[in-house]
Design a protein around this motif. Structure first.
Motif, mmCIF file in Angstrom:
data_model
loop_
_atom_site.group_PDB
_atom_site.id
_atom_site.type_symbol
_atom_site.label_atom_id
_atom_site.label_comp_id
_atom_site.label_asym_id
_atom_site.label_seq_id
_atom_site.Cartn_x
_atom_site.Cartn_y
_atom_site.Cartn_z
ATOM 1 N N ARG A 15 12.629 -5.371 5.529
ATOM 2 C CA ARG A 15 14.581 -5.159 5.994
ATOM 3 C C ARG A 15 14.768 -5.648 7.076
ATOM 4 N NH1 ARG A 15 16.540 1.403 5.847
ATOM 5 N NH2 ARG A 15 17.325 0.403 3.365
ATOM 6 N N ASN A 19 17.383 -5.637 2.305
ATOM 7 C CA ASN A 19 16.342 -5.435 1.514
ATOM 8 C C ASN A 19 15.346 -6.128 0.795
ATOM 9 O OD1 ASN A 19 16.602 -2.707 3.307
ATOM 10 N ND2 ASN A 19 17.454 -1.515 0.617
ATOM 11 N N TYR A 26 12.746 -6.531 -1.494
ATOM 12 C CA TYR A 26 11.850 -5.090 -2.180
ATOM 13 C C TYR A 26 10.516 -6.152 -2.250
ATOM 14 C CZ TYR A 26 15.568 -1.529 -1.656
ATOM 15 O OH TYR A 26 16.249 -0.835 -1.894
ATOM 16 N N HIS A 61 16.731 9.775 -2.167
ATOM 17 C CA HIS A 61 17.513 9.757 -1.438
ATOM 18 C C HIS A 61 19.258 9.836 -1.134
ATOM 19 C CE1 HIS A 61 17.405 5.399 -0.963
ATOM 20 N NE2 HIS A 61 18.142 5.367 0.158
ATOM 21 N N ASP A 85 22.409 8.357 1.511
ATOM 22 C CA ASP A 85 22.061 7.730 3.074
ATOM 23 C C ASP A 85 22.885 8.884 3.751
ATOM 24 O OD1 ASP A 85 21.336 5.868 1.171
ATOM 25 O OD2 ASP A 85 23.536 4.617 1.133
ATOM 26 N N LEU A 100 27.278 -1.087 -1.598
ATOM 27 C CA LEU A 100 26.113 -2.263 -1.475
ATOM 28 C C LEU A 100 26.357 -3.283 -2.984
ATOM 29 C CD1 LEU A 100 22.433 -1.535 -2.129
ATOM 30 C CD2 LEU A 100 23.429 0.046 -3.922
ATOM 31 N N LEU A 150 18.017 0.129 -8.640
ATOM 32 C CA LEU A 150 18.672 1.273 -8.481
ATOM 33 C C LEU A 150 19.379 2.170 -9.250
ATOM 34 C CD1 LEU A 150 20.378 2.793 -5.961
ATOM 35 C CD2 LEU A 150 22.710 1.302 -6.488
ATOM 36 N N HIS A 199 20.282 8.912 -5.116
ATOM 37 C CA HIS A 199 20.039 7.595 -5.651
ATOM 38 C C HIS A 199 18.169 6.884 -4.772
ATOM 39 C CE1 HIS A 199 21.412 6.390 -1.643
ATOM 40 N NE2 HIS A 199 20.708 5.061 -1.074
ATOM 41 N N VAL A 253 15.062 3.553 -6.158
ATOM 42 C CA VAL A 253 15.001 2.042 -6.363
ATOM 43 C C VAL A 253 14.056 2.466 -7.139
ATOM 44 C CG1 VAL A 253 15.051 0.194 -5.282
ATOM 45 C CG2 VAL A 253 16.410 1.267 -4.471
ATOM 46 N N ARG A 298 12.891 -8.100 -5.398
ATOM 47 C CA ARG A 298 14.985 -8.620 -5.263
ATOM 48 C C ARG A 298 15.031 -7.687 -3.398
ATOM 49 N NH1 ARG A 298 17.195 -2.689 -5.119
ATOM 50 N NH2 ARG A 298 18.910 -3.113 -6.860
ATOM 51 N N SER A 302 18.630 -6.750 -1.911
ATOM 52 C CA SER A 302 19.698 -5.918 -1.994
ATOM 53 C C SER A 302 20.707 -5.988 -0.157
ATOM 54 C CB SER A 302 19.825 -4.708 -2.314
ATOM 55 O OG SER A 302 19.144 -3.896 -1.338
ATOM 56 N N VAL A 314 23.129 -4.437 1.628
ATOM 57 C CA VAL A 314 24.214 -3.261 2.520
ATOM 58 C C VAL A 314 24.495 -2.683 3.706
ATOM 59 C CG1 VAL A 314 23.224 -0.869 1.851
ATOM 60 C CG2 VAL A 314 21.732 -1.968 0.994
ATOM 61 N N PHE A 359 26.026 -0.320 5.847
ATOM 62 C CA PHE A 359 25.530 1.269 6.234
ATOM 63 C C PHE A 359 26.337 1.540 7.257
ATOM 64 C CE2 PHE A 359 21.138 0.637 5.070
ATOM 65 C CZ PHE A 359 20.724 1.298 3.823
HETATM 66 O O1 AKG Z 1 18.385 -1.433 -2.587
HETATM 67 C C1 AKG Z 1 19.252 -0.508 -3.465
HETATM 68 O O2 AKG Z 1 19.801 -0.424 -4.603
HETATM 69 C C2 AKG Z 1 19.398 0.191 -2.798
HETATM 70 C C3 AKG Z 1 18.675 0.802 -1.095
HETATM 71 C C4 AKG Z 1 18.818 1.588 -0.418
HETATM 72 O O3 AKG Z 1 19.583 2.652 -1.703
HETATM 73 C C5 AKG Z 1 18.623 1.783 0.287
HETATM 74 O O4 AKG Z 1 18.984 0.821 1.753
HETATM 75 O O5 AKG Z 1 19.342 2.760 0.971
#
Ligand code: AKG
Ligand code: FE2
Length: 301
Positions: free
Chosen positions: A84, A162, A164, A181, A183, A190, A199, A238, A240, A252, A254, A256, A258
């Motif tokens: 990330r 992120n 993946y 986890h 957040d 997201l 997810l 949630h 992944v 993948r 995503s 985010v 935060f």
């Molecule tokens: O990639 C996602 O869909 C969720 C990512 C996630 O939960 C996080 O980075 O805290």
């Protein structure tokens, strides 16, 4: 079913009712354009494609709140299979204009061109969306108005892409894209692509895949919001999952945002300061716990 709410007309009580029921909601009408999103995705993918030694120039130094490049996959045989990049602009710096605000971040990569501009623009936009969502929550829950600036203009927020990793072969048992986890902070905004291995949210006693409607962002309640709401809003659990094993699987991505309150904030249920936590201590303790969880998993035979 995750509710879909239009941010242009949403009221505080509607948002609070939906979050109380499902701990995450989709919002439309958030104003993040496809072009702005593509700016972060394109520059982010190009960055991840650089040699490791070049990415390491902007690596998180290993202490303080997460920022910069983090090769999470390098954390041992059961570390999450992702990397990330994480940007945080100085709270309150928005009044100086976008370029000056962007310049408050010390870890911008030199390549690709346009990285800082693209990420700063999306950061600023989502900062506004997070302020709006938090203001609606405060209205809906009738939280003290004096608390609000720490969660809006003063927020401590991180924009993350992120990545993946593609999975050419099946990962080792226990190695997954992201373990279950909640957040750490206030809310999470997201966006995710539709690549397989995505997810899942825990709802009504089971894991449910999250399918993004077009143009929607997912809003997830985090641990500090749970506390600030006096326990009324549940934090969203949630994970992944890995892609199904039908052959080699692609990457993948995503995006985010935060959001946390100003880290100098004491977050406590109203009138019960003894039950509170200093936001900075909470954030750093949760970062440490995540690293310890990786180490513990790696020690398990
Ligand atoms: O990639 C996602 O869909 C969720 C990512 C996630 O939960 C996080 O980075 O805290
Ligand atoms: Fe998460």
């Amino acid at each position: 079913m995750i509710p879909i709410l239009d941010l242009r007309t949403l009221t505080g009580p509607e948002l609070v009712a939906a979050l109380t029921r499902s701990s995450c909601v989709f919002v439309t009408g958030h104003g993040l354009t496809a072009a702005a999103l593509d700016g972060v995705l394109d520059t982010g993918r190009a960055f991840y494609g650089l040699p490791e030694a070049e990415k390491a120039l902007v690596q998180w130094p290993g202490e303080g709140p997460w920022a910069g490049w983090q090769p999470v996959y390098a954390g041992g045989p059961s570390a999450p299979l992702m990397e990330r990049f994480e940007v945080r602009l100085t709270p309150g710096g928005q009044t100086a204009g976008l370029d000056a605000w962007g310049a408050t971040f010390p870890h911008w990569p030199d390549r690709p061109a346009g990285f800082a501009q693209a990420w700063t623009a999306v950061y600023a936009h989502l900062h506004g969306v997070a302020s709006r969502v938090t203001t609606l929550v405060a209205e809906g829950l009738d939280l003290p108005a004096a608390d609000l600036p720490a969660w809006t203009e003063g927020q401590h927020s991180n924009l993350v892409l992120n990545h993946y990793l593609a999975q050419e072969t099946a990962p080792e048992p226990g190695r997954t894209r992201a373990r279950p986890h909640t957040d750490i902070g206030g809310i999470t905004l997201l966006w995710a692509d539709a690549a397989p291995g995505g997810l899942e949210a825990f709802a009504d006693g089971e894991w449910v895949p999250v399918a993004f409607p077009p143009d929607a962002l997912l809003v997830q309640a985090g641990d500090l919001l749970h506390r600030w709401s006096r326990g009324r809003l549940p934090a969203n659990l949630h994970r992944v999952v890995n892609p199904p094993r039908t052959g080699p699987a692609g990457p993948r991505y995503s995006l985010v945002f935060f959001h946390h309150p100003d880290l100098e904030t004491w977050v406590a249920p109203d009138g019960e300061p003894a039950d509170g936590v200093a936001a900075r201590d909470h954030v750093l303790a949760r970062q440490r716990a995540a690293a310890e969880e990786d180490a513990r998993m790696n020690a398990t035979p």
